[in-house]
Design a protein around this motif. Structure first.
Motif, short mmCIF file in Angstrom:
data_model
loop_
_atom_site.label_atom_id
_atom_site.label_comp_id
_atom_site.label_asym_id
_atom_site.label_seq_id
_atom_site.Cartn_x
_atom_site.Cartn_y
_atom_site.Cartn_z
N LEU A 20 -22.76 -37.11 -23.34
CA LEU A 20 -23.38 -36.37 -22.81
C LEU A 20 -21.88 -35.19 -21.70
O LEU A 20 -20.56 -35.45 -22.48
CB LEU A 20 -22.13 -36.89 -20.94
CG LEU A 20 -23.49 -39.00 -21.12
CD1 LEU A 20 -23.47 -39.54 -20.17
CD2 LEU A 20 -24.75 -38.07 -20.72
N PRO A 21 -22.35 -33.87 -21.75
CA PRO A 21 -22.00 -33.16 -21.01
C PRO A 21 -20.81 -33.29 -19.79
O PRO A 21 -21.43 -34.46 -18.49
CB PRO A 21 -22.42 -31.54 -20.64
CG PRO A 21 -23.74 -32.46 -20.49
CD PRO A 21 -24.30 -34.06 -20.91
N SER A 22 -19.40 -32.13 -19.49
CA SER A 22 -19.31 -33.38 -18.18
C SER A 22 -18.15 -31.26 -18.10
O SER A 22 -18.27 -30.78 -18.39
CB SER A 22 -18.81 -34.04 -17.99
OG SER A 22 -17.18 -34.06 -19.20
N LEU A 55 -37.35 -35.69 -29.64
CA LEU A 55 -35.66 -35.55 -30.29
C LEU A 55 -34.77 -37.13 -29.78
O LEU A 55 -33.70 -37.41 -30.57
CB LEU A 55 -34.96 -34.34 -29.50
CG LEU A 55 -34.92 -33.22 -29.92
CD1 LEU A 55 -36.09 -32.92 -29.94
CD2 LEU A 55 -34.23 -32.09 -29.07
N SER A 56 -35.84 -38.01 -29.81
CA SER A 56 -34.37 -39.57 -29.83
C SER A 56 -34.53 -39.65 -31.21
O SER A 56 -33.45 -40.67 -31.73
CB SER A 56 -35.67 -40.23 -28.41
OG SER A 56 -36.52 -40.57 -29.31
N GLN A 109 -33.54 -34.00 -34.74
CA GLN A 109 -32.83 -33.98 -34.32
C GLN A 109 -31.65 -32.80 -35.60
O GLN A 109 -31.17 -32.28 -35.87
CB GLN A 109 -30.93 -34.69 -33.62
CG GLN A 109 -31.27 -35.30 -32.52
CD GLN A 109 -30.89 -36.70 -32.55
OE1 GLN A 109 -29.87 -36.81 -32.68
NE2 GLN A 109 -31.17 -37.64 -31.54
N ASP A 110 -31.37 -33.48 -37.13
CA ASP A 110 -31.16 -33.27 -37.64
C ASP A 110 -32.33 -31.95 -39.12
O ASP A 110 -31.29 -31.18 -38.84
CB ASP A 110 -30.55 -34.79 -39.39
CG ASP A 110 -29.46 -35.60 -39.04
OD1 ASP A 110 -28.79 -35.05 -37.74
OD2 ASP A 110 -29.95 -36.41 -39.67
N TYR A 111 -33.50 -32.06 -38.86
CA TYR A 111 -33.80 -31.13 -38.84
C TYR A 111 -33.83 -30.21 -38.31
O TYR A 111 -33.54 -28.90 -38.95
CB TYR A 111 -35.48 -31.78 -38.90
CG TYR A 111 -36.15 -30.22 -39.46
CD1 TYR A 111 -36.81 -29.53 -40.45
CD2 TYR A 111 -37.05 -29.88 -38.05
CE1 TYR A 111 -37.61 -28.93 -40.83
CE2 TYR A 111 -38.36 -28.52 -38.23
CZ TYR A 111 -38.05 -28.03 -39.65
OH TYR A 111 -39.14 -27.42 -39.85
N GLY A 162 -30.11 -36.28 -27.44
CA GLY A 162 -30.97 -36.01 -28.88
C GLY A 162 -30.56 -34.52 -28.98
O GLY A 162 -29.87 -33.59 -28.98
N LEU A 163 -30.88 -33.96 -27.63
CA LEU A 163 -30.68 -32.78 -27.47
C LEU A 163 -29.17 -32.43 -26.89
O LEU A 163 -28.90 -31.27 -27.96
CB LEU A 163 -31.98 -32.19 -25.74
CG LEU A 163 -31.39 -30.65 -25.13
CD1 LEU A 163 -32.21 -30.01 -25.85
CD2 LEU A 163 -32.01 -31.16 -23.52
N TYR A 164 -28.86 -33.16 -26.90
CA TYR A 164 -26.93 -32.50 -26.19
C TYR A 164 -26.61 -32.59 -27.20
O TYR A 164 -26.02 -31.78 -27.77
CB TYR A 164 -26.67 -33.56 -25.43
CG TYR A 164 -27.29 -33.41 -23.97
CD1 TYR A 164 -27.56 -32.34 -23.50
CD2 TYR A 164 -26.98 -34.18 -23.31
CE1 TYR A 164 -27.35 -31.66 -22.00
CE2 TYR A 164 -26.77 -34.17 -22.13
CZ TYR A 164 -27.45 -32.98 -21.21
OH TYR A 164 -28.02 -33.02 -19.72
N ARG A 165 -26.97 -33.43 -28.18
CA ARG A 165 -26.74 -33.34 -29.65
C ARG A 165 -26.37 -32.30 -30.84
O ARG A 165 -26.04 -31.45 -31.47
CB ARG A 165 -26.29 -34.86 -30.91
CG ARG A 165 -26.23 -34.98 -32.13
CD ARG A 165 -26.62 -36.48 -32.64
NE ARG A 165 -26.31 -35.83 -34.62
CZ ARG A 165 -26.86 -35.93 -35.25
NH1 ARG A 165 -28.51 -35.64 -35.16
NH2 ARG A 165 -26.49 -35.89 -36.15
N VAL A 166 -28.31 -31.91 -30.40
CA VAL A 166 -28.16 -31.11 -31.43
C VAL A 166 -27.65 -29.77 -30.78
O VAL A 166 -26.93 -29.29 -31.86
CB VAL A 166 -29.67 -30.24 -31.54
CG1 VAL A 166 -30.24 -29.38 -31.96
CG2 VAL A 166 -30.96 -31.68 -32.30
N ILE A 167 -27.52 -29.68 -28.99
CA ILE A 167 -27.01 -28.36 -29.18
C ILE A 167 -25.39 -28.40 -29.06
O ILE A 167 -25.04 -26.89 -29.39
CB ILE A 167 -27.30 -28.47 -27.54
CG1 ILE A 167 -28.56 -27.93 -27.37
CG2 ILE A 167 -26.94 -27.09 -26.75
CD1 ILE A 167 -29.24 -28.01 -25.98
#
Length: 723
Positions: A119-121, A447-448, A453-455, A503-508
């Motif tokens: 998670l972002p913080s 994106l879950s 995500q890898d793609y 998943g979105l956070y991981r990609v970004i």
């Protein structure tokens, strides 16, 4: 020590030079809220808890009928044993029961702040952390409440972790991040609400008995409701008065609510929206909630905003962009839409360079068979009919002109008319037996799923690895439907919404770490996902698809409650405006856009000679005063009224700039002196147009005369050099 524990009185005191926050322990078990506000030199419990034998009260200690969980000011709710107010958590066990009994166990105080898993913080900066551990010994469950005190800000961030210590799973049905009981209810509730193209409308209403709530179940934080609320004294203004503000660092479904309960206290609760959430906790597994920023101001809403602005610009956005000047850009969207050719784009870029523009952004329509919005999302290869030499060649030529080059993506989406969907139809969000609901003729990628995500990491990474892309506009143009994950068992399907956000956070996070010099701009049809979770990875956001200058005064005014102007993308577009059809003066469109992250979104080839001269003058002015407009302090002086008149001020140690917009012209205009309020009282300021000199105190207290303006949508500009 910024955080101390009084063993005798059983109080935690979190304190810096601006705020204090006090937590008590009652009966050795229950955490109570005792104080939040202006800094106290010490605390000894003068504001005693009220103890009354109340009818209908339940008593966890039968012999003490004055002690009821339903009347205590709590730091976290209880479940099923006496606290009937809105809850901060809910856990269901294998028997289907929703009863827990968490008691205080121990605590830890340490310097710094731990990262939140996945998670972002807000980053750590002279931070001290208090972790309080509570345990349900019957079910072997653990709850850890985390408080991060920032030494140089009137700010505490809060989150929670829930952990299962036993060998049978439990289901976390509500994972709240913050709960706070304030011992009064005479507050005004402040929220930012709206719609697509009409974001960030300020709403202020008195609290009343019952529950007042905003939330999103759309899969994103949404343009309808910013994940923020504030409680302010009824007399609080932009300039004076107390404000308690709460902002959720998360980009998905959320709930933010206040309950005025029967005995007159106000319970604030913020967390992931529980109706679209559940999380299976197996043995020794934890769930980490997103964090909430708690911000206290005794200097009105401008004081609140100054704290958010400084905190987010310094410790939320990627560190490398904290003090990096943003380029003046030209975006192709409203000029070209899908009608693109390499020759025309290069002609526009040359004209942009001559005017002094610094970044050329190629928006939608450059990839696949994308001639309208019905196809090709997911196929991130250039359209060779439009770009015969390829995207890299176009980018290289534009960069050789001395411009930076930017590109538009909508990575989270897929069109049914695309190679990606034909190859992987199961990658789109869906549930079995039901059709996939389209929005704008597009579906949402799941994106879950890690392979999705890898793609995206691979496909976007290949484009960025060319080294020709300096900027990415990351768009997201619809909300989520048929949210499920075909790889998860039935009892974990309600995890899908949160897993999507993770998943979105991981990609970004991966892409921004791999390409740290690329400037990413967040966009979701404008402000559909303008939240601090996204800002942790992308230092600016396209504020709204509505670029009309009059509408933008209100939208940018609202967002400025939380975000500094440098985070708000703002463009000069053509008239009649493409969203509302309004005609506004070119100068007004420019001054409002300069009050954000400045750029243009129009066809340079169709501009008059006068407009082109004005653009060059505006660009030269902006470059000369970029430090002020991007990094100066920003203050609201007059909120948009019924005629949309508004005013705001930029200041730094060298200069100040006041922009007044008159909105709709009025007859018999009253005399109006506008006070600057925030200039340095002892300094002398010289008006750069008239060369007249005034003291800061004079400008602050007596104000400047706003001239009568006999035309709609005009602006007046006042610029002073500090002598």
């Amino acid at each position: 020590m910024p955080i101390s524990f009084d063993q005798k009185q059983q109080f935690f005191h979190l304190k810096n030079h601006e705020i204090s926050y006090v937590i008590g322990i009652e009966k050795g078990k229950y955490l109570t809220h005792r104080y939040f506000g202006k800094a106290l030199s010490s605390y000894h419990g003068c504001n005693e808890l009220q103890r009354i034998d109340r009818g209908f009260a339940t008593n966890p200690i039968p012999a003490d009928r004055t002690f009821s969980l339903n009347a205590l000011p709590m730091e976290t709710s209880t479940q099923g044993n006496g606290d009937h107010r809105i809850a901060n958590y809910q856990i269901r066990n294998q028997k289907g029961h929703n009863v827990t009994d968490f008691h205080f166990q121990d605590f830890d105080i340490y310097n710094g702040k731990k990262e939140l898993t996945g998670l972002p913080s807000v980053r750590s900066a002279k931070t001290t952390t208090l972790e309080i551990r509570l345990v349900d010994s019957i079910q072997q469950l653990e709850m850890i409440l985390v408080y991060n005190l920032y030494e140089d800000f009137p700010v505490i961030t809060r989150s929670a972790r829930y952990r299962n210590l036993k060998d049978t799973p439990v289901y976390l049905e509500n994972a709240g991040s913050l709960m706070l009981d304030l011992p009064r209810w005479n507050f005004d509730l402040i929220t930012l609400n709206g719609a697509h193209t009409n974001e960030a409308t300020l709403h202020r209403q008195a609290l009343h008995p019952g529950i007042q709530k905003i939330e999103s179940s759309r899969g994103t934080s949404s343009p309808q409701h910013q994940p923020f609320l504030a409680l302010a004294n009824p007399e609080t203004t932009e300039f004076t008065g107390e404000v308690f503000a709460f902002h959720f660092v998360y980009s998905g479904n959320f709930t933010a609510q206040v309950e005025v309960e029967q005995y007159g206290s106000s319970r604030v609760q913020i967390g992931i929206q529980p109706e679209t959430f559940e999380w299976k906790l197996t043995q020794d597994h934890s769930f980490q909630t997103p964090e909430v920023v708690m911000n206290y101001s005794e200097d009105g809403f401008n004081g609140m905003s100054q704290t958010f602005h400084r905190l987010y610009q310094t410790y939320l956005i990627p560190e490398q962009f904290s003090q990096q000047e943003r380029p003046i850009l030209l975006n192709t969207w409203e000029a070209n839409y899908f009608d693109l050719s390499a020759e025309a784009l290069l002609t526009q870029a040359r004209q942009a360079k001559e005017l002094g523009i610094e970044l050329f952004v190629l928006d939608d329509g450059w990839f696949g068979k994308r001639n309208d919005d019905t196809s090709s999302l997911g196929d991130w290869s250039e359209n060779r009919e439009k770009l015969p030499q390829g995207l890299s060649s176009l980018a290289r030529e534009i960069r050789q002109m001395g411009l930076k080059f930017g590109i538009w993506f909508e990575p989270e989406m897929v069109s049914k008319e695309s190679e990606l969907f034909r190859q992987h139809p199961d990658w789109a969000l869906h549930v079995s037996d039901y059709p996939m609901t389209e929005g704008r003729r597009q579906l949402v990628l799941d994106l879950s799923r890690k392979e999705v995500q890898d793609y995206l990491i691979d496909q976007l990474g290949k484009q960025l690895a060319s080294g020709q892309i300096d900027y990415v506009k990351w768009d997201m143009n619809r909300h989520l439907t048929e949210v499920g994950n075909t790889l998860l068992p039935a009892d974990q399907q309600k995890e899908s919404h949160h897993r999507y956000v993770l998943g979105l956070y991981r990609v970004i996070k991966t892409l921004t770490a791999d390409f740290p010099t690329v400037l990413f701009e967040n966009c979701s049809s404008g402000g559909g996902r303008f939240d601090p979770g996204m800002m942790a990875y992308m230092p600016q956001t396209w504020t709204s698809d509505n670029s009309d200058a009059l509408c933008r005064t209100k939208i940018q005014y609202g967002y400025s409650y939380l975000y500094p102007p440098i985070m708000m993308g703002a463009h000069v577009s053509d008239v009649p405006n493409h969203q509302v059809g309004r005609l506004t003066p070119f100068s007004t469109r420019s001054w409002i856009a300069m009050s954000g992250n400045f750029g243009y979104e129009l066809d340079l080839m169709k501009q008059s000679a006068d407009n082109l001269r004005s653009m060059q003058e505006q660009i030269n002015f902006y470059k000369a005063h970029r430090q002020l407009l991007q990094f100066g302090e920003f203050y609201r002086l007059q909120a948009p009224d019924t005629q949309f008149a508004s005013a705001w001020l930029f200041k730094n140690d060298q200069e100040a700039l006041l922009i007044y917009s008159n909105g709709l012209a009025q007859p018999a205009v009253p005399i109006h002196y506008l006070k600057t309020v925030y200039l340095d009282s002892d300094a002398i300021y010289q008006d750069t147009e008239t060369e007249n000199c005034y003291s800061g105190a004079e400008l602050n207290q007596a104000g400047i005369l706003i001239p009568r303006i006999k035309q709609d949508f005009e602006t007046a500009l006042y610029h002073w050099k500090k002598l």
